[in-house]
Design an enzyme around this catalytic site. Structure first.
Site, short mmCIF file in Angstrom:
data_model
loop_
_atom_site.label_atom_id
_atom_site.label_comp_id
_atom_site.label_asym_id
_atom_site.label_seq_id
_atom_site.Cartn_x
_atom_site.Cartn_y
_atom_site.Cartn_z
N CYS A 8 11.87 22.22 -13.06
CA CYS A 8 11.77 23.09 -11.89
C CYS A 8 11.39 22.28 -10.66
O CYS A 8 11.93 22.49 -9.56
CB CYS A 8 10.71 24.17 -12.13
SG CYS A 8 11.03 25.25 -13.53
N ASP A 19 -16.14 -6.37 5.02
CA ASP A 19 -16.45 -6.73 6.39
C ASP A 19 -17.96 -6.55 6.56
O ASP A 19 -18.61 -5.91 5.73
CB ASP A 19 -15.68 -5.83 7.35
CG ASP A 19 -16.00 -6.13 8.80
OD1 ASP A 19 -16.01 -7.32 9.16
OD2 ASP A 19 -16.26 -5.18 9.55
#
Length: 781
Positions: free
Chosen positions: A78, A484
């Site tokens: 489907c 970072d």
């Protein structure tokens, strides 16, 4: 006349001398509008711009994107049919259907196709589609649940009676039974089985007919064929008195298959609970403050009527209806549903509120800034749904296998049925039925989407939003984690701790000049300088240029000024670094200069996140290589690395240096996860195998990210990695089970070792087991 067509017909009637038609007719003829199907009229409403504001998002020039709920989805075929059919429509740019949630996300060009055309195209292939709405979805779910329970009840009650008769027939085969009683029991079995077939089994037949009408082969085709073959053979045996009847197998097929779909429905709903809870976080109504001649008054309005600039009252215990800023009041606000942070946050005048969070203590007045699809909550929902709808490579492979698996089963069933009809005429019918029923390609297609939906929902509860589906698989395989510094391992809110004046200009003047240069910056350092300069002199800057990872330049009073790190200043000005005092120690530094000389040095300090060291240790114990890449000075980076336990640290790196470092690791075979937050991190975030940004990151960084830390708490990172690994294991388990089950069950059924009742139980339990295994992810901590 309503149209030229009616005028032409009326003229023909008059010209032929049949005006008496109008005197003798008992009612007016249907007009063109009356002949228009109700569905088409209803779908055209969704083309209205005002209606689309609530669920359609602009995705670019003339591009629109909407989330739809599909009703009638029962298997992977489907999903394949809807995606394929809609994608072929001119003007449709992209379509993705999530089998686990039955939700479709469609993007189209509104100059070539309208949304109503898409809805009608879906309707034409036998499915129902409507814009996603939490309440409508809940109503559809309840409607489907009640219908399934009724069908299961009929199949169960009548099926038990059929089983009693079948037991009598089986015993009669062993001990003997009069022909009259045998015939009577068979006809009673037919009478009881017929309503089960016509009512309880109707969804299978409707689904099979829809698939065949659209020239596709879904899961309902072999199921319906198996039921019809067993029922037809039983009717023939009852009519002729020859052969065996399988009414018990028919009712068992239908009962077990319906039960499996019911449990699968409930399991899918549970797997998507996090998404549903977020969808319902916004209130339906809001208290808007309006100014009148008599003073301020309150009015209760639907959420759809709120606009930017309105002021709303949020009482204790109520949900925040939109994004905005507190104009008056102070209270604690819970953002647990959005960020996973259980501790309420103190909010005061000027603080931002996120729609969907809950006011705890005191009334708050909110000035609305973003509503509807522009809110943070709407963006979170869109990103989460995007991650659940995207299909990793392993899912696409399973869907391709499932798409042709049913056709192969039908061929094998036909060949095996013919063989047994020739070799053992009494056995061909039960063997054919068993082959048609026992196989289950749904388990293959359910294996991945159910696990991804459950995992992304659980991660969201921990404060980690999955933006792209591949990130789970990549996060589970990552070998290196790169952090970072500013805004990631630290809070990203540095403060100017000291100003060193290096020229004749005083502190107040250099702060004003530096703030003018930084006025458009999103970097935390720039914001810290602006904060330090607030309340002082005001200087205007023009031609502001950002040099990523280095600094900023601008014109002030016909002179070119520069602010940035020492290397940037050395390359842009005639002043060298020799004029700088010694190393400032732990903290960041920013230099202010013009083309001739240095004017000031700003020293800033940031606060480390308290959970950073524990998170780094957890990652290292799990075998990850942890690196710190920072554009700050060596002393600041080394100090933070020592506090958090990071051994591999690189300082003074530009965005290009960071990118080169990541690419070098990848060339060595590393799978890199990058955690950052700033504009400078955008290139390296895009290059990393999987990228994670903080919630408060710059928009350009979020656009490059695969995951977002909504809670800004790094503890969600190792949790996410553990859950990603568990998700990958469960997907492999599901795929292995689904493939192994079908590879064993199909030949066993073809050889006659699987009875029809065993086939019904096996097929029902196969997909259910896959879903239940995936739901283990919802209990992960």
């Amino acid at each position: 006349m309503c149209c030229y067509g009616c005028q032409a017909v009326a003229q023909a009637i008059v010209d032929s001398g049949n005006e008496g038609f109008y005197r003798h007719r008992t009612g007016t003829s249907p007009t063109g509008q009356a002949l228009l199907p109700d569905f088409i009229r209803q779908s055209q409403v969704y083309d209205h711009p005002e209606i689309q504001k609530t669920f359609v998002r602009s995705a670019g020039e003339h591009q629109r994107e909407a989330a739809l709920i599909l009703e009638g989805i029962v298997c992977a075929a489907c999903v394949w049919l809807n995606e394929r059919h809609v994608a072929q429509l001119p003007g449709v740019l992209d379509v993705q259907v999530n089998y686990a949630t039955h939700r479709a996300r469609i993007r189209w060009d509104d100059t070539r196709i309208q949304l109503s055309d898409i809805l009608q195209a879906i309707h034409q292939i036998g499915y129902s589609a409507h814009p996603y709405d939490p309440q409508l979805q809940q109503q559809a779910f309840e409607r489907e649940r009640r219908n399934q329970l009724r069908r299961i009840g009929i199949a169960g009650v009548l099926g038990m009676q059929v089983m009693v008769l079948s037991v009598a027939l089986y015993i009669g085969d062993w001990s003997g039974m009069e022909a009259g009683f045998r015939s009577f029991f068979r006809w009673i079995g037919l009478l009881l089985t017929t309503p089960v077939l016509l009512y309880s089994g109707a969804p299978f037949f409707r689904g099979a007919w829809r698939d065949l009408r659209n020239r596709s082969v879904g899961m309902d085709v072999p199921v319906a064929l198996g039921i019809l073959v067993a029922f037809s053979g039983s009717v023939h045996a009852s009519w002729t008195g020859q052969g065996e009847v399988y009414y018990d197998s028919v009712v068992m097929f239908i009962f077990f298959l319906l039960s499996s779909r019911y449990f699968e429905l409930m399991a899918r709903k549970r797997g998507a609970e996090a998404l549903e809870q977020l969808s319902q976080a916004m209130p339906a109504m809001a208290t808007r403050i309006i100014s009148t001649a008599a003073g301020e008054q309150q009015e209760i309005v639907p959420l759809t009527e709120l606009q930017a600039g309105d002021t709303v009252l949020i009482k204790p215990g109520e949900s925040v209806p939109a994004d905005g800023t507190i104009s008056n009041g102070e209270s604690s606000v819970s953002e647990a549903l959005l960020t996973g942070e259980s501790t309420p946050l103190r909010k005061h005048q000027g603080a931002r509120l996120i729609g969907g969070s809950i006011n705890i203590e005191s009334p708050l007045y909110l000035r609305v800034e973003q509503v509807g699809l522009e809110t943070v909550l709407a963006e979170i929902l869109r990103l989460l749904e995007q991650a659940q709808n995207e299909k990793p490579a392993i899912t696409l492979l399973a869907d391709r296998v499932a798409s042709w698996f049913v056709a192969i089963v039908l061929v094998i069933a036909a060949v095996a049925g013919y063989y047994w009809w020739q070799q053992a005429p009494d056995s061909w019918l039960p063997i054919l039925v068993s082959i048609l029923v026992v196989t289950c390609p749904c388990a293959l297609s359910l294996a991945t989407p159910t696990a991804i939906s459950a995992a992304t929902g659980t991660l969201l509860g921990h404060g980690l939003l999955t933006v792209r589906s591949h990130s789970l698989e990549t996060l589970a395989r990552c070998t290196h984690v790169i952090f970072d510094k500013t805004g990631t391992l630290t809070f990203g809110t540095p403060a100017v701790s000291r100003v060193q004046c290096l020229s004749h200009l005083d502190e107040r003047t250099v702060l004003a000049i530096a703030a003018a240069l930084e006025q458009q910056s999103e970097h935390p350092v720039g914001k810290a300088i602006i904060t330090a300069a607030s309340g002082g002199k005001t200087v205007m800057a023009s031609d502001i240029r950002n040099h990523p990872g280095a600094g900023i330049s601008a014109h002030i009073d016909d002179a070119r000024w520069f602010i940035g790190n020492a290397d940037f200043i050395a390359t842009q000005t005639q002043a060298g670094n020799d004029a700088l005092p010694g190393d400032p120690g732990y903290g960041s530094e920013v230099i202010l200069a013009d083309a001739r000389q240095l004017h000031a040095r700003f020293l800033l300090r940031d606060t480390r996140r308290p959970e950073a060291a524990a998170v780094i240790r957890t990652l290292q114990r799990s075998g990850k290589q942890v690196l710190l890449l920072s554009g700050d000075s060596a002393s600041a980076a080394q100090q933070l690395a020592a506090e958090t336990g990071i051994e591999d640290v690189r300082a003074g790196m530009s965005p290009a240096d960071k990118l080169q470092q990541v690419q070098a690791l990848q060339q060595q075979g590393a799978v890199v996860a990058m955690v950052g937050d700033g504009i400078n991190d955008a290139p390296v975030l895009a290059a990393a195998n999987v990228s994670i940004v903080m919630r408060d990151a710059a928009h350009i960084s979020q656009a490059s990210a695969d995951m977002v830390l909504l809670s800004n708490n790094l503890e969600a990172l190792p949790r996410g990695m553990r859950l990603a690994g568990k998700t990958l294991r469960i997907i492999r388990q599901n795929l292995s089970w689904a493939a192994g089950y079908n590879l064993l069950a199909l030949p066993a059924a073809a050889l006659g070792f699987v009875a029809p009742w065993m086939a019904a139980i096996g097929m029902s339990s196969s997909s259910l087991l896959v879903v239940l295994n995936a739901l283990r992810l919802t209990r992960s901590k």
